[in-house]
Design a protein around this motif. Structure first.
Motif, PDB file in Angstrom:
ATOM      1  N   LEU A   1       0.818  -1.047  -0.061  1.00  0.00           N
ATOM      2  CA  LEU A   1       0.070  -0.030  -0.101  1.00  0.00           C
ATOM      3  C   LEU A   1       0.876   1.156  -0.131  1.00  0.00           C
ATOM      4  CD1 LEU A   1      -2.722   1.330   0.616  1.00  0.00           C
ATOM      5  CD2 LEU A   1      -2.270   1.183   2.866  1.00  0.00           C
ATOM      6  N   ARG A   2       0.243   2.142  -0.882  1.00  0.00           N
ATOM      7  CA  ARG A   2       1.437   3.485  -0.781  1.00  0.00           C
ATOM      8  C   ARG A   2       0.281   4.775  -0.879  1.00  0.00           C
ATOM      9  NH1 ARG A   2       4.360   2.666  -5.477  1.00  0.00           N
ATOM     10  NH2 ARG A   2       6.345   2.101  -4.336  1.00  0.00           N
ATOM     11  N   ALA A   3       0.286   5.491  -0.041  1.00  0.00           N
ATOM     12  CA  ALA A   3      -0.304   6.633   0.047  1.00  0.00           C
ATOM     13  C   ALA A   3      -0.068   7.819   0.050  1.00  0.00           C
ATOM     14  CB  ALA A   3      -1.327   6.584   1.351  1.00  0.00           C
ATOM     15  N   ARG A   4      -0.415   8.880  -0.726  1.00  0.00           N
ATOM     16  CA  ARG A   4       0.295  10.115  -0.766  1.00  0.00           C
ATOM     17  C   ARG A   4      -1.083  11.177  -0.509  1.00  0.00           C
ATOM     18  NH1 ARG A   4       3.871  13.333   1.124  1.00  0.00           N
ATOM     19  NH2 ARG A   4       2.799  15.177   1.001  1.00  0.00           N
ATOM     20  N   ILE A   5      -1.083  11.650   0.796  1.00  0.00           N
ATOM     21  CA  ILE A   5      -2.527  12.307   1.138  1.00  0.00           C
ATOM     22  C   ILE A   5      -2.142  13.730   1.159  1.00  0.00           C
ATOM     23  CG2 ILE A   5      -4.339  12.697   2.725  1.00  0.00           C
ATOM     24  CD1 ILE A   5      -3.772   9.765   3.478  1.00  0.00           C
ATOM     25  N   ASN A   6      -2.276  14.679   0.078  1.00  0.00           N
ATOM     26  CA  ASN A   6      -1.765  16.087   0.371  1.00  0.00           C
ATOM     27  C   ASN A   6      -2.838  16.711   1.190  1.00  0.00           C
ATOM     28  OD1 ASN A   6       0.167  15.492  -1.658  1.00  0.00           O
ATOM     29  ND2 ASN A   6      -1.496  15.907  -3.568  1.00  0.00           N
ATOM     30  N   GLU A   7      -4.376  16.322   1.039  1.00  0.00           N
ATOM     31  CA  GLU A   7      -5.250  17.024   1.936  1.00  0.00           C
ATOM     32  C   GLU A   7      -6.456  15.993   2.089  1.00  0.00           C
ATOM     33  OE1 GLU A   7      -5.514  21.430   2.083  1.00  0.00           O
ATOM     34  OE2 GLU A   7      -7.529  20.811   1.236  1.00  0.00           O
ATOM     35  N   PHE A   8      -6.847  15.938   3.150  1.00  0.00           N
ATOM     36  CA  PHE A   8      -8.112  15.362   3.153  1.00  0.00           C
ATOM     37  C   PHE A   8      -8.915  16.185   3.989  1.00  0.00           C
ATOM     38  CE2 PHE A   8     -11.492  12.768   5.384  1.00  0.00           C
ATOM     39  CZ  PHE A   8     -12.099  12.206   4.250  1.00  0.00           C
ATOM     40  N   THR A   9     -10.383  16.632   3.786  1.00  0.00           N
ATOM     41  CA  THR A   9     -11.136  17.456   4.306  1.00  0.00           C
ATOM     42  C   THR A   9     -12.703  16.584   4.639  1.00  0.00           C
ATOM     43  OG1 THR A   9     -10.110  19.437   3.443  1.00  0.00           O
ATOM     44  CG2 THR A   9     -11.995  19.756   4.719  1.00  0.00           C
ATOM     45  N   TYR A  10     -13.052  16.452   5.717  1.00  0.00           N
ATOM     46  CA  TYR A  10     -14.564  16.054   5.653  1.00  0.00           C
ATOM     47  C   TYR A  10     -15.369  16.997   5.352  1.00  0.00           C
ATOM     48  CZ  TYR A  10     -12.947  12.405   9.191  1.00  0.00           C
ATOM     49  OH  TYR A  10     -12.279  11.295   9.698  1.00  0.00           O
ATOM     50  N   HIS A  11     -16.411  16.485   4.874  1.00  0.00           N
ATOM     51  CA  HIS A  11     -17.672  17.212   4.097  1.00  0.00           C
ATOM     52  C   HIS A  11     -18.077  18.010   5.320  1.00  0.00           C
ATOM     53  CE1 HIS A  11     -17.707  15.557   0.406  1.00  0.00           C
ATOM     54  NE2 HIS A  11     -18.199  14.607   0.492  1.00  0.00           N
ATOM     55  N   GLY A  12     -18.352  19.422   5.086  1.00  0.00           N
ATOM     56  CA  GLY A  12     -18.657  20.190   6.151  1.00  0.00           C
ATOM     57  C   GLY A  12     -17.484  20.807   7.087  1.00  0.00           C
ATOM     58  N   GLY A  13     -16.409  20.104   7.036  1.00  0.00           N
ATOM     59  CA  GLY A  13     -15.209  20.536   7.976  1.00  0.00           C
ATOM     60  C   GLY A  13     -14.558  21.916   7.436  1.00  0.00           C
ATOM     61  N   THR A  14     -14.049  22.688   8.291  1.00  0.00           N
ATOM     62  CA  THR A  14     -13.657  23.841   8.054  1.00  0.00           C
ATOM     63  C   THR A  14     -12.170  23.690   7.789  1.00  0.00           C
ATOM     64  OG1 THR A  14     -13.327  24.487  10.359  1.00  0.00           O
ATOM     65  CG2 THR A  14     -15.326  25.431   9.103  1.00  0.00           C
ATOM     66  N   ALA A  15     -11.422  22.675   8.137  1.00  0.00           N
ATOM     67  CA  ALA A  15      -9.916  22.714   8.121  1.00  0.00           C
ATOM     68  C   ALA A  15      -9.644  21.457   7.828  1.00  0.00           C
ATOM     69  CB  ALA A  15      -9.278  22.905   9.364  1.00  0.00           C
ATOM     70  N   ALA A  16      -8.445  20.961   7.154  1.00  0.00           N
ATOM     71  CA  ALA A  16      -8.002  19.681   6.784  1.00  0.00           C
ATOM     72  C   ALA A  16      -7.769  18.778   7.761  1.00  0.00           C
ATOM     73  CB  ALA A  16      -7.177  19.927   5.751  1.00  0.00           C
ATOM     74  N   ALA A  17      -8.415  17.586   7.799  1.00  0.00           N
ATOM     75  CA  ALA A  17      -8.355  16.627   8.992  1.00  0.00           C
ATOM     76  C   ALA A  17      -6.925  15.827   8.635  1.00  0.00           C
ATOM     77  CB  ALA A  17      -9.210  15.494   8.750  1.00  0.00           C
TER      78      ALA A  17
END
Lengths: 249, 511
Positions: free
Chosen positions: B9-25
């Motif tokens: 598994l390889r992951a590159r998460i530049n940004e993940f934001t929940y729907h309705g979230g104000t800031a990136a989690a």
């Protein structure tokens, strides 16, 4: 002999139908007594009878009051208070109806308290009924105990913080409101997480599902079910035929 | 078996934001997980560990649960996400078959409608229309790997914490995924449960699986990992072999509990000049207490002698607590530790013997009144919180004790003590799990009870939380309160306690 859940279900449903069609208080009483004896033998008599009492008790009482005192077709007057007349025909009608309802309720309660839910869910899945149906059925039976357990934990936590569960009905209702908030929040949160887990485990996937649990369905029971259905249909047909001339008048 | 080095598994998460979230989690998180390896993702409370775990395990899906910018590569197939409607859609069931996630709350993994461990294990295979013979073989194989072979006919509802965790792992690995992500797999387990789960994970790694554990403590599992990734405020601040990370400033700043960190945090809790340890009459006494749970109604006749034996949780138990004393109680899951705490304030009544608080029997005193003297912190804070704001939550039940003005003052002081002053007007549901536990602790502290009974208080707390807890316990003991800690967290409990007791056949014995 272990009954296939469909055999138990068919037996219970056909008995209820035949008892209703026969409209004989003697048969109704016999069915009630047999159901009670079977409940005792299965060790569920307490639960079946108490559930039946809660369900049928008020109904029987209202039948006796309504038909025992106010039965327009009643001719044999046993007692009279103003407009209210106790007639033999009214009491007979109330007895017929009450005994028939009691027999049906008892036989269906006996089925619901003795059937193995996992067997039933598995049998439903094997019959190509969507597994979601079986899941909802099983969840319905497991949800109430889960809510009771959750409410108990919440009540304990609140009492530990000084909540006094004493006093007026209003105070109890106020306490109930405080318990509802964490209960509902918890249920919603649980449902969300479980939904994700079920989805990940492929529960919502379209197409056929198989069943790990194997429920025996011997040919003898299959024949019994077919016969029971035929007999129940015959009882209904006979009832219709017997009632037809009366109904057409 | 020789460990492979292929990337599972390889992951590159530049940004993940929940729907309705104000800031990136999550921001700037990259990881590469090899088959046959154990990776530990370490982070304090609110660091984004669970979010990352759910993303890797397909429980949170780009587009469905939030917006993802980055890429996920599983078994050589790479999916790129730019947060647009054209992003690829992940089928959670297919993803789970290859990269499975097990949540911290193991019970949440179960279907709840299966009556045996074997059926629960097979649930995922049933949904994939696996032929029955194949399911039988898969269940046997998985049970052997997870140590569940002897439990296949048991009702899942009757399993202990460790057994339940192993069942959840079994449900995930029955489809033989290449990657397994476990969220806090050792949380709240007794030593036996910890050893069982650790063994299972070791077996899986040896079998070639890539296992990722999410933890806020450098525990026994993390120490066995080949690679650590430190998360702090949603960002990967350090990554590499444990030897390189152990002494790093990033790990120190993350709030991860380190081996021995509880010791340093608690060094000052040993009896000091302010403590009046051992003096004065006992504030809590249990005299010859017995307790048994009623036997559940059975369809097949009365309970056997063996079953009656199992329901007798406590037998002729004696216990006393002095002002200023801190006592730790340990024991296996299900031994009766939580039951014992519920006897302290009358939530449960003993079947024999007597419970005395401040020298008086509480046999006829309502729980709500005993609560003025005995403060009890439960394992699950969610059950305890029900008000609209943290301040209202702590104020609940204080007015009769301290008056309207005094109640607010004490509530604010309690919030300050657990580090939640800034969250006074926040809805409890919006707090992190760690903060919720600290808030529940504040509700107990604000009452200034003579006895403080804390049930597994460190579960879900990162190092900052444990430091707050240890400070609060110390303060309570210094003002003369007796404290009972029920915890299998040896790092915290051993250092904090003046006296260590262990459950042994329904009684307590000194350790």
């Amino acid at each position: 002999m272990r009954l296939h859940p469909f055999t138990a279900l068919t037996a219970a449903a056909c008995t209820a139908v035949a008892t209703t069609a026969a409209a004989s208080w003697q048969l109704s009483f016999a069915v009630s007594i047999i159901s009670s004896v079977l409940a005792v033998r299965a060790g569920v008599a307490g639960r079946v009878l108490s559930a039946a009492a809660v369900t049928v008790g008020p109904l029987c009482l209202s039948l006796v009051v309504l038909h025992g005192l106010f039965f327009p077709e009643g001719r044999t007057v046993l007692a009279e208070w103003g407009p209210a007349r106790v007639t033999a025909e009214g009491l007979q009608f109330a007895l017929d109806l009450a005994s028939r309802t009691s027999a049906c309720v008892l036989v269906l309660l006996l089925f619901s308290f003795t059937v193995s839910v996992p067997d039933l869910v598995s049998a439903l899945a094997a019959s190509r009924i969507p597994p979601q149906f079986g899941f909802v059925l099983a969840s319905t039976l497991t949800l109430l105990p889960a809510i009771v357990g959750s409410l108990d934990r919440i009540r304990q936590a609140q009492e530990a913080r000084g909540l006094l569960l004493r006093g007026s009905l209003l105070a109890h209702l106020g306490a109930l409101r405080l318990q509802m908030v964490p209960l509902v929040q918890g249920l919603i949160e649980d449902a969300g997480i479980r939904g994700q887990a079920l989805e990940a485990r492929g529960f919502g996937a379209p197409g056929p599902h198989t069943s790990y649990r194997h429920v025996d369905d011997p040919p003898g029971q299959q024949i019994f079910r077919a016969l029971a259905l035929v007999l129940a249909a015959a009882a209904v047909a006979l009832r219709l035929l017997a009632s037809w001339p009366t109904a057409s008048l | 078996m020789t460990a492979t080095t292929r990337t599972a598994l390889r992951a590159r998460i530049n940004e993940f934001t929940y729907h309705g979230g104000t800031a990136a989690a999550l921001r700037d998180v990259g990881l590469e997980i090899e088959g046959g390896s154990l990776t530990a993702i370490l982070g304090g409370s609110g660091s984004g560990k669970s979010t990352l775990g759910k993303l890797l395990g397909g429980w949170l899906r780009a587009g469905h649960s939030g917006t993802l910018r980055g890429s996920l590569e599983l078994g050589g197939t790479r999916l790129d996400f730019d947060g647009s409607a054209a992003d690829p859609r992940i089928n959670p069931a297919e993803w789970f078959r290859r990269a499975a996630f097990v949540p911290q709350e193991a019970a949440a993994m179960l279907s709840t409608v299966r009556s045996s461990v074997a059926e629960e294990l097979a649930f995922g295979l049933e949904n994939r229309a696996t032929p029955r013979q194949e399911m039988l073989r898969a269940v046997d194989r998985t049970a052997a790997v997870t140590g569940l072979s002897g439990l296949l006919d048991r009702d899942p509802a009757t399993l202990s914490g460790g057994e339940l965790r192993r069942l959840a792992v079994g449900c995930a690995v029955i489809t033989e995924p290449e990657v397994l992500v476990l969220d806090e797999p050792l949380a709240s387990l007794d030593p036996a449960g910890t050893a069982q789960v650790t063994d299972v994970i070791r077996n899986l790694v040896a079998g070639g699986s890539a296992v990722v554990v999410l933890s806020q403590a450098v525990d026994g599992l993390a120490l066995q990992a080949r690679q650590w990734i430190v998360l702090d405020d949603g960002t990967a601040t350090a990554a590499g072999p444990p030897g390189k990370i152990t002494e790093s400033a990033e790990l120190e700043a993350s709030g991860v509990r380190l081996p021995g960190s509880a010791v340093s945090a608690l060094a000052s809790t040993s009896p000091g000049p302010e403590r009046v340890l051992g003096k004065g009459p006992a504030i809590l006494e249990l005299l010859g207490v017995g307790f048994s749970y009623p036997v559940a109604s059975r369809r097949n006749g009365p309970a056997t002698a063996n079953e009656v034996q199992r329901t007798n949780v406590l037998r002729d138990l004696d216990f006393s607590l002095r002002p200023g004393e801190i006592v730790r109680i340990v024991g296996p899951n299900g031994a009766g530790k939580s039951t014992l705490l519920r006897l302290f304030n009358g939530l449960l009544r003993p079947s024999s013997g007597d419970v005395r608080v401040g020298g008086n029997s509480i046999a006829r005193t309502p729980v709500g009144r005993v609560a003025a003297s005995v403060g009890l912190l439960f394992q699950h804070p969610r059950d305890q919180l029900f008000e609209r704001t943290a301040l209202r939550e702590v104020c609940f039940g204080l007015r009769p004790l301290f008056g309207p003005g005094g109640a607010t003052v004490r509530a604010l002081a309690a919030l300050d003590e657990v580090g939640l002053s800034n969250a006074a007007q926040v809805h409890p549901a919006e707090l992190s799990a760690s903060q919720q536990r600290l808030l529940a602790l504040a509700t107990v502290l604000a009452r200034e009870p003579a006895v403080l009974a804390l049930d597994e208080p460190t579960v879900g707390l990162d190092r900052h939380g444990v430091e707050r807890l240890s400070h609060a316990v110390k303060e309570a003991a210094e003002r003369g309160a007796g404290v009972v800690l029920v915890t299998n967290d040896a790092g915290y409990g051993r250092t904090a306690a003046d006296r260590n007791l262990e459950f042994d056949a329904g009684r307590l014995r000194e350790l």
